[in-house]
Write a protein that holds these residues in place. Structure first.
Motif, mmCIF file in Angstrom:
data_model
loop_
_atom_site.group_PDB
_atom_site.id
_atom_site.type_symbol
_atom_site.label_atom_id
_atom_site.label_comp_id
_atom_site.label_asym_id
_atom_site.label_seq_id
_atom_site.Cartn_x
_atom_site.Cartn_y
_atom_site.Cartn_z
ATOM 1 N N PRO A 51 -11.361 -7.945 26.565
ATOM 2 C CA PRO A 51 -10.372 -8.688 25.770
ATOM 3 C C PRO A 51 -9.521 -7.799 24.863
ATOM 4 C CG PRO A 51 -12.486 -9.799 25.682
ATOM 5 C CD PRO A 51 -12.721 -8.498 26.390
ATOM 6 N N ASP A 87 -5.315 -19.385 29.791
ATOM 7 C CA ASP A 87 -6.693 -19.269 29.310
ATOM 8 C C ASP A 87 -7.489 -18.562 30.399
ATOM 9 O OD1 ASP A 87 -9.170 -19.471 28.234
ATOM 10 O OD2 ASP A 87 -9.285 -21.659 28.285
ATOM 11 N N ALA B 62 -13.485 -24.352 29.009
ATOM 12 C CA ALA B 62 -12.645 -25.195 28.161
ATOM 13 C C ALA B 62 -12.444 -26.594 28.753
ATOM 14 C CB ALA B 62 -11.309 -24.512 27.908
ATOM 15 N N GLN B 63 -12.560 -26.720 30.080
ATOM 16 C CA GLN B 63 -12.412 -28.052 30.687
ATOM 17 C C GLN B 63 -13.749 -28.642 31.137
ATOM 18 O OE1 GLN B 63 -9.668 -25.851 32.356
ATOM 19 N NE2 GLN B 63 -8.592 -26.386 30.488
ATOM 20 N N LEU B 168 -13.207 -9.606 20.214
ATOM 21 C CA LEU B 168 -14.345 -9.496 21.131
ATOM 22 C C LEU B 168 -15.188 -10.771 21.111
ATOM 23 C CD1 LEU B 168 -15.497 -5.819 20.605
ATOM 24 C CD2 LEU B 168 -14.427 -6.816 22.631
ATOM 25 N N GLY B 171 -13.088 -13.492 22.666
ATOM 26 C CA GLY B 171 -12.827 -13.214 24.076
ATOM 27 C C GLY B 171 -11.344 -13.133 24.376
ATOM 28 N N GLY B 172 -10.535 -12.802 23.365
ATOM 29 C CA GLY B 172 -9.087 -12.693 23.569
ATOM 30 C C GLY B 172 -8.388 -13.067 22.279
ATOM 31 N N ASP B 174 -6.813 -15.967 21.823
ATOM 32 C CA ASP B 174 -6.869 -17.403 21.601
ATOM 33 C C ASP B 174 -8.225 -17.952 22.073
ATOM 34 O OD1 ASP B 174 -6.002 -19.823 20.759
ATOM 35 O OD2 ASP B 174 -4.462 -20.092 22.296
ATOM 36 N N TYR B 175 -8.557 -19.130 21.551
ATOM 37 C CA TYR B 175 -9.861 -19.716 21.866
ATOM 38 C C TYR B 175 -9.803 -20.422 23.222
ATOM 39 C CZ TYR B 175 -10.329 -18.789 16.933
ATOM 40 O OH TYR B 175 -10.349 -18.155 15.719
ATOM 41 N N GLY B 176 -10.786 -20.192 24.062
ATOM 42 C CA GLY B 176 -10.777 -20.830 25.382
ATOM 43 C C GLY B 176 -12.042 -20.522 26.158
ATOM 44 N N HIS B 177 -11.880 -20.421 27.491
ATOM 45 C CA HIS B 177 -13.043 -20.195 28.369
ATOM 46 C C HIS B 177 -13.931 -19.059 27.879
ATOM 47 C CE1 HIS B 177 -11.403 -22.891 31.277
ATOM 48 N NE2 HIS B 177 -10.430 -22.105 31.687
ATOM 49 N N GLN B 178 -13.262 -17.916 27.572
ATOM 50 C CA GLN B 178 -14.050 -16.725 27.251
ATOM 51 C C GLN B 178 -14.741 -16.839 25.899
ATOM 52 O OE1 GLN B 178 -13.748 -13.156 28.965
ATOM 53 N NE2 GLN B 178 -13.681 -14.510 30.705
ATOM 54 N N THR B 181 -17.895 -18.716 27.035
ATOM 55 C CA THR B 181 -18.858 -17.913 27.803
ATOM 56 C C THR B 181 -19.557 -16.918 26.875
ATOM 57 O OG1 THR B 181 -17.056 -16.458 28.463
ATOM 58 C CG2 THR B 181 -17.708 -18.140 30.044
ATOM 59 N N ARG B 182 -18.802 -16.344 25.945
ATOM 60 C CA ARG B 182 -19.400 -15.375 25.025
ATOM 61 C C ARG B 182 -20.371 -16.045 24.048
ATOM 62 N NH1 ARG B 182 -16.306 -10.184 24.575
ATOM 63 N NH2 ARG B 182 -15.487 -10.110 26.673
#
Lengths: 190, 596
Positions: A51, A87, B62-63, B168, B171-172, B174-178, B181-182
């Motif tokens: 990331p 995303d 996220a979904q 880290l 996970g990027g 913006d807030y989302g899938h990663q 997962t993290r």
């Protein structure tokens, strides 16, 4: 032929003491062992750090509303910002990626403020009764122009103003961006 | 069996191990106060087991995160109980950790040679709090989402490394899938792994140095089994009973509406045992947040870690007791202040009610025959007229119109009414009021508009007021026919029952003078008033809101109503949502709970 224990060979259940002269073997065992232990974490760490190199696609102008939608008295209106949301593996066009307060100015221009509180990122409220903004989390308060109203409240800076462009006479285009929370400087998150 | 046990023991030393575990010496005999550590082991075991089963049904994405938690909570056999057990045991663990810490310090069990064991305990406390923090996000509901935004924003003010750390963890950018997962990997893998390692070390060290007896010893020494084991079991049972009470009381654990970055959520609060930190942040003015978020908690933590050394000094133990007491009192006071402030804040209380409504509504929608689309449950509320209609109305329409006297959301708009009150719009009762000579120029209809002096008002006040009994019957038929044009859900049974009256009403439209100005299933190039064909239907109302000045509607006679669609003040979707809300057109579950 039966073997007899000799005074030079201790019984097999007591491990032999390593020879001081085995320096190379020790060094090699440590280096190889250490190397083996590093492979898996190193492989994982690279993916974990991924990331850090990603850049967001924010920062492009988006049409948010038209001038007619803003009250002439300068009261702010909250509008969602619709854009393509990326995303990780999903790209979704035309979905809300955030929100802004739009406000008509006396000089005919428009002010756009990001709704995220610069303190810790909560969604700020507009309070008509107080003629300003209020954060429902830690009570930061802002004036109508987004500047800090109460200097003892926790936000380190005023609300983040976003660049606005009026196109075709009535369309309000906002360059939507988010900024680092909790610092005095306005630093864009990319 | 005996032979087998002997064989097994010879190869594993199991007998000695079991003996060591069960016959640990308890100096001064078994006591209830020694049970706190065991309750924590019990709770952790419950968390591991319930967590593993939740894992089998949970999907971090996220979904899918909210959706899978919804499925566990509302669809799967006993899912609410499993979730409730995991949720409340987590809370119990935090409380028990505090009790355990207090007991250890009060009994002096942190002093030499038990320093390292005390520190492993402090690490375990921090790891359990980290479990709680990471677990809060996993349902991906509004509460967890906004609270985590705050927590990760605070992380970003760490000197030098802050922004990279935040990136880290999130996970990027913006807030989302990663993010999910993290957080999930931390919550279900990394942190529990650390806890297991530290529990092993903690129990090993505890056994190595033995129990710290509470002086004076009241009884002779005894073995861990059975007296202490019995006491531990009873206390664990009591803890479980408390947990079961809370599960029963709330039927599992709370699940708010799905996370939506564009929907305000003023009810965002951290889990109750972090409220003291939340409250503390309010007292640090802009730019000094790091003191409240890191320096003060960091110094307090350092003192806690330094307790074994401080305890060696004269009066050190008393200082430690005083410090812990003050810390505990400070936490309680800040928590009470936070709760008290919220309970006296009408905006917060209203936000909590809104959040509750949204949470209930999204579950109704998820349980509808259409279910949850692959785009996720967040679109259910975004596309729901009952949820969005009043919000759009309050923001865009309520400066002139009213809905049942208010702004649609329960508020009172500023200024006088300058348009009709649209509650019950297009229903027979609403239209009867419009055609009532005593009401048409009142505030609920045309009183606040320039139509107050119009042909329509004249017609109603003069002609309709003088209608004969026969004409009044015809008018009732016309109203029924006009109202039936909308195909309103609330009137479906009535319209079916009155099919003959409606048919007759359509024929009477011209007979009582309406066709002089309006078109109704006919074409009249000289018509001067809105075309009433399809009046009140979704298509008619959407077209009207989009452009009330269209020749089909008011044309040049349009008062101040903005051309919402033409000027793009509202999107097509927003116009559709507010139109459906005004028409009472939204999903209603078979039990008929939604809306009115």
């Amino acid at each position: 032929m039966a073997e007899h224990p000799s005074p030079h060979h201790p019984p097999h259940h007591a491990p032999p003491q390593p020879d001081r002269r085995d320096f190379l073997t020790k060094a090699a065992a440590i280096v190889i062992g250490g190397g083996l232990a590093l492979v898996a974490p190193a492989a994982g760490l690279l993916v974990f750090l991924d990331p850090l190199r990603r850049k967001s696609e924010a920062g492009t102008a988006v049409k948010v509303a038209t001038l007619d939608a803003l009250p002439a008295n300068g009261d702010p209106v909250q509008k969602s910002v619709l854009a393509t949301r990326v995303d990780a593996w999903n790209r979704t066009p035309n979905v809300p990626i955030g929100a802004v307060f739009l406000q008509r100015l006396k000089d005919g221009g428009v002010r756009a403020l990001n709704v995220a509180c610069p303190h810790a990122g909560c969604f700020v409220d507009f309070r008509n009764s107080e003629d300003g903004y209020h954060c429902p989390c830690h009570n930061s308060s802002f004036s109508l122009d987004g500047s800090i109203k109460d200097p003892t409240s926790p936000s380190p800076r005023g609300m983040d103003e976003l660049p606005v462009e009026i196109r075709h006479g009535t369309e309000i285009w906002v360059t939507y961006q988010t900024f680092r929370a909790g610092v005095r400087e306005k630093i864009a998150v990319i | 069996m005996k032979n087998f046990l002997g064989w097994f023991d010879q190869r594993t030393g199991s007998k000695k191990l079991l003996h060591e575990a069960l016959f640990e010496n308890v100096p001064g005999g078994a006591r209830w106060r020694y049970a706190w550590g065991s309750t924590l082991v019990f709770c952790f075991a419950v968390q591991v087991v319930t967590g593993l089963f939740l894992w089998m049904a949970y999907s971090p994405g996220a979904q899918t995160a909210w959706e899978s938690v919804y499925y566990i909570q509302h669809e799967m056999w006993g899912g609410w109980f499993l979730r409730g057990l995991h949720h409340y045991t987590a809370q119990a663990m935090t409380v028990l950790l505090v009790f355990h810490l207090l007991q250890v310090v009060i009994d002096g069990a942190y002093k030499a040679p038990r320093e390292i064991n005390f520190w492993t305990g402090v690490v375990l406390l921090l790891l359990v709090l980290a479990l709680s923090l990471t677990g809060y996000l996993l349902p991906w509901d509004q509460k967890g989402y906004w609270a985590t935004r705050v927590a990760t924003s605070i992380l970003s003010i760490t000197p030098v490394l802050g922004p990279a750390l935040q990136r880290l963890v999130v996970g990027g950018s913006d807030y989302g899938h990663q993010t999910l997962t993290r957080f999930f990997a931390l919550h279900a893998g990394v942190i529990p792994g650390g806890i297991i390692a530290f529990i092993v070390a903690h129990i090993y060290l505890f056994r190595r140095h033995g129990l710290t007896p509470k002086e004076p010893r009241r009884k002779p020494d005894s073995a861990f089994w059975p007296d202490q084991v019995f006491r531990d079991a009873v206390v664990c049972l009591a803890v479980l009973c408390v947990i079961l009470f809370f599960i029963w009381r709330t039927h599992g654990a709370e699940l708010d509406a799905p996370a939506d970055p564009s929907a305000p959520f003023s009810a965002a609060r951290p889990e109750w045992y972090f409220l003291f930190l939340f409250q503390l942040l309010k007292y640090f003015p802009g730019g000094t947040e790091i003191w409240g978020a890191m320096v003060v908690p960091g110094v307090l933590l350092l003192v806690l870690i330094g307790m074994p050394f401080l305890g060696q000094k004269p009066a050190g133990h008393k200082f430690n007791l005083g410090f812990l007491g003050a810390l505990f009192a400070g936490v309680v006071v800040l928590t009470v202040l936070a709760v008290n402030e919220d309970n006296h804040n009408p905006d917060y209380l209203a936000a909590v009610q809104d959040a509750k409504h949204d949470a209930e509504r999204v579950i109704e929608l998820a349980q509808s025959p259409d279910g949850i689309p692959t785009t996720g449950a967040v679109s259910l509320l975004r596309n729901d007229p009952l949820t969005q209609g009043p919000k759009i109305f309050a923001k865009n329409c309520a400066s002139c119109h009213r809905y049942d006297g208010g702004d649609g959301l329960g508020g009172t708009p500023k200024g006088a009414i300058a348009g009709s009150d649209l509650k019950g719009y297009a229903s027979r009762a609403w239209l009867a009021g419009l055609l009532d000579p005593t009401k048409i120029d009142g505030p609920h209809y045309f009183g606040g508009t320039k139509l107050k002096s119009s042909k329509m008002v004249d017609f109603v006040k003069k002609d309709v007021a003088g209608f004969s009994a026969d004409q009044k019957t015809q008018l009732a038929g016309v109203l029924a026919a006009l109202s039936a044009e909308g195909g309103l859900r609330a009137q479906a049974d009535l319209d079916r029952r009155d099919a003959a009256v409606i048919d007759q009403g359509r024929k009477s439209f011209g007979g009582i003078g309406c066709a002089d100005c309006h078109q109704f299933h006919s074409t009249d190039p000289d018509a001067t008033a809105p075309n009433l064909t399809g009046y009140g239907s979704h298509e008619w109302l959407v077209a009207f809101i989009s452009n009330p000045a269209h020749p089909r509607f008011y044309g040049q006679d349009n008062d101040r109503m903005p051309l919402f669609g033409v000027t793009h003040q509202l999107s097509d979707q927003e116009i559709g949502l507010v139109a459906d809300w005004l028409r009472g057109e939204w999903y209603v579950p078979a039990s008929g709970k939604a809306g009115d």
